[in-house]
Design a protein around this motif. Structure first.
Motif, PDB file in Angstrom:
ATOM      1  N   GLU A 147       0.759  -1.130   0.574  1.00  0.00           N
ATOM      2  CA  GLU A 147       0.062   0.047  -0.086  1.00  0.00           C
ATOM      3  C   GLU A 147       1.051   1.041   0.262  1.00  0.00           C
ATOM      4  O   GLU A 147       0.145   2.271  -0.756  1.00  0.00           O
ATOM      5  N   SER A 148       2.044   1.737   0.568  1.00  0.00           N
ATOM      6  CA  SER A 148       2.763   2.319   1.121  1.00  0.00           C
ATOM      7  C   SER A 148       3.978   2.475  -0.593  1.00  0.00           C
ATOM      8  O   SER A 148       3.610   3.761  -0.707  1.00  0.00           O
ATOM      9  N   LEU A 149       3.733   1.786  -1.918  1.00  0.00           N
ATOM     10  CA  LEU A 149       4.065   2.116  -2.825  1.00  0.00           C
ATOM     11  C   LEU A 149       3.543   2.180  -3.431  1.00  0.00           C
ATOM     12  O   LEU A 149       3.884   3.039  -4.776  1.00  0.00           O
ATOM     13  N   GLN A 150       2.029   2.523  -3.560  1.00  0.00           N
ATOM     14  CA  GLN A 150       0.832   2.286  -4.305  1.00  0.00           C
ATOM     15  C   GLN A 150       1.083   4.083  -4.830  1.00  0.00           C
ATOM     16  O   GLN A 150       1.289   4.241  -5.664  1.00  0.00           O
ATOM     17  N   PRO A 151       1.477   5.050  -4.047  1.00  0.00           N
ATOM     18  CA  PRO A 151       1.164   6.638  -4.932  1.00  0.00           C
ATOM     19  C   PRO A 151       2.823   6.488  -5.558  1.00  0.00           C
ATOM     20  O   PRO A 151       2.635   7.706  -6.192  1.00  0.00           O
ATOM     21  N   ARG A 152       3.287   6.127  -4.988  1.00  0.00           N
ATOM     22  CA  ARG A 152       4.887   5.965  -5.430  1.00  0.00           C
ATOM     23  C   ARG A 152       5.358   5.587  -6.837  1.00  0.00           C
ATOM     24  O   ARG A 152       6.031   6.253  -7.930  1.00  0.00           O
ATOM     25  N   LEU A 153       4.255   4.289  -7.235  1.00  0.00           N
ATOM     26  CA  LEU A 153       4.138   3.934  -8.595  1.00  0.00           C
ATOM     27  C   LEU A 153       3.072   4.650  -9.708  1.00  0.00           C
ATOM     28  O   LEU A 153       3.697   4.939 -10.163  1.00  0.00           O
ATOM     29  N   ARG A 154       2.629   5.303  -8.845  1.00  0.00           N
ATOM     30  CA  ARG A 154       1.216   6.269  -9.895  1.00  0.00           C
ATOM     31  C   ARG A 154       2.175   7.598 -10.328  1.00  0.00           C
ATOM     32  O   ARG A 154       2.519   7.823 -10.255  1.00  0.00           O
TER      33      ARG A 154
END
Length: 543
Positions: free
Chosen positions: A359-366
């Motif tokens: 979940e912590s990676l999702q904003p960074r991947l978008r």
């Protein structure tokens, strides 16, 4: 643009008006072009047993701890031999193969840092071969006898009289079945493969029940798979399947195809930066986009070359070498030699921690996130971290059946390190923004090394070209054009300023003098060194 302040005069020249910029003698703070100081490998996260060995290798070889740490992960994966699957939660299982690529230049003692781990595996391999040799010799003998019986039965059948022909044919068929039941003679066990071509990988792996590992202090494997030796197309099919432990058919020359129930490839490479740059310049860039380079865990440690203390080298204690070999031997005995695959599962707490990490990676991947430009690599990071967690747990206890939240926390704490280093390595294979600054860094370093009486004095392109001649600057090399381009970067970043040309007498003929540049006085100020500053992961986005 940072750097010097300018005054501007307007002078007529014929029927036109030109603007002439003059250095006013007042400097602004320049923009750093030094490579960001990447985090060193946090060896304490490897666990007590493994970190002690890695630190000891670091002390003996006097390299960055990153090099032995990354090779250690590949060595553990080699000893496991793909005989472990890591179940994070129902529906998500990872194989246990890891691929590591550590970037280090010439003279960085890569082979010496790799040696303790690959040497331990080769000693284990030697014992495996000695144990298997009697069985292999017996299998060869049985095969020869069975083949001789078949040959004899066929000869008898050929000469048989009509009333005995059917009986003799049945005996020949029986001899053929018995030969077929023996199967091929087992190959000598092999843990490590060195300079192997992609085409040979499936055949060699099939002889080892699908298991294969490449630990090498050169980038030969990447060159082979990228087609750099023969300017051919990339050949990564087997490797991609073997990373995930997939089954695959193997075509054998002159014989029927066989099927590997699963293939497993562990990789630990120590490569020079130029290899990554060469991959990025290939016309056939399939290898950069089919997921191959995105499956690696990368490391780009700081250089210790020129900062080593030969008298300060501390030999690795024998007990640590023995402990390393014994732990790898246990993994080989319990897993590599076993035909069955063990499943080690995340505990509920560890699985919940994985949810939180994802979940912590999702904003960074978008789009707009700091991982968006490397989303293909970043989206695979949770799986890679799960594999690392499994390998570290197995090294501490070869009989483990689960991965705890604490063990996963140690592995996920490595994620910032891997992200920082992957960003730089993937950049070398892509836009190569960092590599484009290398010539300017060389010119800046030459300026820092100039004699005291020359420090602060203007310099020309020819002066700089002599100073950096012999440096590796890609395919163009060090030329007046590439040196001029490097100086232009220094001017743009505020580290140098063009010196105004001396006025020429009216009607003066002849060639104009070469441009000269004034260096920024901070070049010699040792307190102003951006490369010594800690930089955050966010700052690395513009590296």
């Amino acid at each position: 643009m940072a750097g010097p302040k300018w005054t501007e005069d307007v002078k007529p020249e014929g029927d036109s008006v030109i603007s002439v910029r003059h250095f006013s003698g007042v400097w602004e703070e320049p923009i750093s072009i030094d490579r960001p100081a990447l985090t060193a490998f946090p060896t304490d996260l490897l666990g007590v047993s493994l970190s002690t060995v890695v630190d000891a290798v670091t002390a003996q070889v006097q390299v960055a701890p990153d090099i032995p740490a990354m090779i250690a992960l590949a060595a553990i994966s080699t000893a496991v031999g793909g005989r472990v699957q890591i179940r994070i939660r129902p529906g998500w299982t990872e194989a246990s193969s890891v691929w590591t690529a550590t970037v280090a230049g010439a003279g960085e003692r890569k082979s010496a840092a790799e040696g303790p781990f690959s040497d331990a595996l080769r000693r284990i391999e030697k014992r495996l071969r000695e144990d298997a040799l009697p069985e292999i010799e017996e299998a060869e003998q049985m095969l020869k006898v069975a083949q001789a019986r078949l040959d004899e039965a066929e000869k008898v059948a050929v000469k048989a009289k009509p009333d005995a022909f059917k009986l003799k044919m049945d005996e020949a068929r029986l001899a053929r079945r018995q030969l077929a039941e023996l199967g091929p003679v087992p190959a000598l066990p092999r843990l490590l493969f060195g300079d192997i071509t992609p085409a040979a990988m499936p055949q060699k792996a099939s002889q080892q029940a699908g298991r294969m590992a490449v630990i090498h202090s050169e980038g030969t494997l990447l060159k082979q798979m990228g087609g750099l030796y023969n300017s051919g197309a990339s050949d990564t099919g087997f490797a991609l399947d073997a990373y995930d432990g997939k089954a695959m058919p193997v075509d054998r020359v002159g014989r029927d195809s066989i099927a590997m129930e699963s293939a497993h490839l562990a990789v630990g490479l120590l490569i020079q930066p130029v290899i990554l740059e060469q991959l990025g310049r290939k016309k056939d860039d399939e290898m950069l986009h089919n997921g191959f380079v995105q499956r690696f865990l990368y490391s780009f440690p700081s250089s210790r070359l020129g900062h080593q203390d030969p008298r300060g080298s501390i030999a690795i204690p024998g007990r640590l070498v023995q402990d390393l070999e014994e732990r790898l031997q246990q993994l080989v005995d319990e897993l590599w030699k076993n035909g069955l695959v063990r499943v080690i599962a995340f505990t509920d707490e560890a699985s919940e921690a994985m949810y939180q990490f994802q979940e912590s990676l999702q904003p960074r991947l978008r789009r707009g996130g700091d991982l968006h430009q490397m989303a293909s690599w970043g989206s695979k990071l949770p799986g890679k971290i799960a594999r690392v967690a499994g390998l570290l747990a197995l090294y501490e206890d070869s009989t483990t059946q689960s991965i705890t939240a604490e063990q996963f926390a140690a592995a996920v704490a490595l994620a910032p390190y891997f992200i920082q280093h992957a960003r730089l390595c993937l950049d070398l294979m892509g836009a190569n923004r960092d590599g484009q600054l290398a010539p300017a860094r060389d010119v800046l370093e030459w300026l820092r090394r100039r004699k005291t009486e020359q420090a602060g004095q203007p310099f020309s392109v020819r002066d700089a070209q002599r100073g950096v001649d012999g440096n590796a600057w890609g395919p163009e090399g060090v030329t007046s054009e590439t040196v001029t381009a490097a100086i232009d970067v220094l001017v743009d970043r505020g580290w140098a300023a063009p010196v105004p040309e001396e006025p020429r007498a009216e009607g003066q003929r002849g060639r104009r003098p070469s441009p000269r540049y004034m260096p920024h006085p901070l070049i010699w100020d040792k307190s102003w060194r951006k490369e010594e500053e800690e930089v955050s992961d966010t700052h690395l986005r513009s590296a």
